[in-house]
Enzyme design. Structure first.
Site, PDB file in Angstrom:
ATOM      1  CB  SER A   1      -0.895  -0.043   1.099  1.00 47.63           C
ATOM      2  OG  SER A   1      -0.155   0.543   2.629  1.00 47.63           O
TER       3      SER A   1
ATOM      4  CB  SER B   1       0.266   3.568   4.349  1.00 45.17           C
ATOM      5  OG  SER B   1       1.502   2.247   5.106  1.00 45.17           O
TER       6      SER B   1
ATOM      7  CE  LYS C   1       0.723   1.272   8.514  1.00 44.95           C
ATOM      8  NZ  LYS C   1       0.305   2.233   8.130  1.00 44.95           N
TER       9      LYS C   1
ATOM     10  CB  SER D   1      -0.690   5.471   6.805  1.00 40.79           C
ATOM     11  OG  SER D   1      -0.586   4.863   8.013  1.00 40.79           O
TER      12      SER D   1
END
Length: 267
Positions: free
Chosen positions: A67, A69, A124, A231
């Site tokens: 993705s 994010s 992250k 995100s």
């Protein structure tokens, strides 16, 4: 699919067949007789599976970025490498730490098991450590009451889901002498309150339309995506328990769409 578990099962099965043949079966075969296929193949694959299992479980594991994010640091389609031992040696499959080493630091890019579904790996940036108070208000970040330094670094656009361009601003953010880039979309709401889940220690957080403040409980970490308005992260599903940590992302090793990204360090 739980790939580490599948790999462990294959390792045990092929290893048992190799051991059984070494101790018993080969002594019962006639001199010069060929090994049956169910012995030959497991014996051939056992050392390969053993090497892959050890490398993947204790040293380095590959991941693919699914993705956007973490744009602009990581792009969709990046294949990355994750250091499995920098945050401590863990037993494979059950992810139990057996040897303490370093602790995650603010600003590091971390892979972990998604708290709401540990079968899914997330990536992250670590923003809050145990005991920290993280505030994100009017799209500006503060830690323990101290605003995080950032400066505008031009505009940035990317294609979302292959359908349309997203226009954002690119900032350089600085945490504990670690610099990295983030994206801010000023047209997006400060906080999507309807997307906030009920998660452990949610009472440590206060949310409103302008943002939130969260105190990170002991044994947990607070993470954010670099693409701040694109995100799903600790703002919405909560803290990352220490037991969920997989490792530290450190390099892009492949991207089929952009070969220039090969070998890039992850900052």
């Amino acid at each position: 699919m739980n790939f580490p578990l599948v790999l462990l099962i294959l390792l045990v099965v092929t290893g048992c067949i190799w051991l059984l043949d070494s101790l018993f079966l080969k002594h019962k075969r006639a001199a010069g007789a060929t090994e049956p296929w169910w012995v030959e193949y497991p014996k051939s694959f056992f050392p390969i599976i053993l090497i892959v299992f050890c490398l993947r479980s204790f040293l380095v594991e590959p991941f693919k970025i699914p993705s956007g994010s973490m744009i602009p640091t990581l792009l969709v389609g990046d294949f990355i490498l994750v250091n499995k031992f920098t945050y401590g040696i863990r037993l494979p499959v059950i992810n139990h730490k057996i040897i303490e080493m370093n602790q995650p630091k603010r600003g590091e890019v971390m892979v972990f098991r998604y708290p709401e579904d540990p079968s899914i790996d997330y990536i992250k940036r670590v923003i809050g450590l145990p005991g920290d108070t993280v505030t994100y208000r009017n799209k500006k970040l503060s830690i323990n009451g101290v605003p995080v330094e950032r400066e505008l670094n031009g505009d940035y656009k990317y294609i979302e889901s292959g359908l349309a361009y997203v226009y954002t601003q690119r900032f350089k953010e600085l945490i504990d002498d670690k610099s990295y880039s983030i994206l801010i979309n000023q047209e997006m709401p400060h906080m999507l309150l309807s997307s906030v889940h009920y998660f452990p220690f949610r009472e440590n957080c206060a949310f409103d339309m302008k943002g939130f403040t969260c105190k990170v409980p002991e044994g947990n970490y607070f993470t954010l995506g670099d693409n701040r308005d694109g995100s799903s992260d600790s703002r919405y599903w909560g803290f990352v328990p220490e037991k969920n940590i997989v490792g530290k992302a450190f390099m892009v090793w492949w991207n089929f769409s952009d070969l220039s990204r090969i070998g890039l360090s992850i900052n």
